[in-house]
Design a protein around this motif. Structure first.
Motif, mmCIF file in Angstrom:
data_model
loop_
_atom_site.group_PDB
_atom_site.id
_atom_site.type_symbol
_atom_site.label_atom_id
_atom_site.label_comp_id
_atom_site.label_asym_id
_atom_site.label_seq_id
_atom_site.Cartn_x
_atom_site.Cartn_y
_atom_site.Cartn_z
ATOM 1 N N VAL A 15 0.839 -1.199 0.000
ATOM 2 C CA VAL A 15 0.000 0.000 0.000
ATOM 3 C C VAL A 15 0.874 1.249 0.000
ATOM 4 C CG1 VAL A 15 -1.736 1.288 1.291
ATOM 5 C CG2 VAL A 15 -1.895 -1.193 1.143
ATOM 6 N N THR A 16 1.919 1.237 0.790
ATOM 7 C CA THR A 16 2.822 2.387 0.852
ATOM 8 C C THR A 16 3.500 2.605 -0.490
ATOM 9 O OG1 THR A 16 3.196 1.967 3.195
ATOM 10 C CG2 THR A 16 4.775 3.371 2.087
ATOM 11 N N GLY A 21 3.952 5.779 -5.450
ATOM 12 C CA GLY A 21 3.846 5.805 -6.909
ATOM 13 C C GLY A 21 2.822 6.805 -7.389
ATOM 14 N N LEU A 22 1.670 6.864 -6.710
ATOM 15 C CA LEU A 22 0.640 7.833 -7.094
ATOM 16 C C LEU A 22 1.100 9.266 -6.847
ATOM 17 C CD1 LEU A 22 -2.554 6.032 -5.755
ATOM 18 C CD2 LEU A 22 -1.880 6.368 -8.134
ATOM 19 N N ILE A 23 1.795 9.490 -5.747
ATOM 20 C CA ILE A 23 2.314 10.825 -5.451
ATOM 21 C C ILE A 23 3.337 11.234 -6.507
ATOM 22 C CG2 ILE A 23 3.724 12.154 -3.823
ATOM 23 C CD1 ILE A 23 2.313 10.532 -1.578
ATOM 24 N N ALA A 24 4.229 10.315 -6.873
ATOM 25 C CA ALA A 24 5.237 10.612 -7.896
ATOM 26 C C ALA A 24 4.580 10.913 -9.242
ATOM 27 C CB ALA A 24 6.215 9.443 -8.023
ATOM 28 N N ALA A 25 3.538 10.164 -9.582
ATOM 29 C CA ALA A 25 2.829 10.406 -10.845
ATOM 30 C C ALA A 25 2.141 11.765 -10.837
ATOM 31 C CB ALA A 25 1.806 9.298 -11.086
#
Length: 53
Positions: A15-16, A21-25
């Motif tokens: 989950v982390t 990954g979503l934050i980086a995207a």
């Protein structure tokens, strides 16, 4: 088998990684949008200066 499923559900590492990954995207999308907007403004300024000359 039941213990394996319980351990998988309680594991937070995946989950982390997905959250990072979503934050980086999201950051990449923001940077790309900003650079494109800035590039358009800079190009417009250079065209104005070139036409004035």
């Amino acid at each position: 088998m039941h213990c394996l499923i319980r351990r998988f559900i309680n594991d937070q590492a995946g989950v982390t990684a997905i959250e990072y990954g979503l934050i980086a995207a999201a950051i990449a999308v923001i940077i790309i949008g900003s650079v494109q907007a800035l590039g358009t403004k800079v190009q417009s300024t250079f065209n104005t200066v070139a036409n004035a000359l």
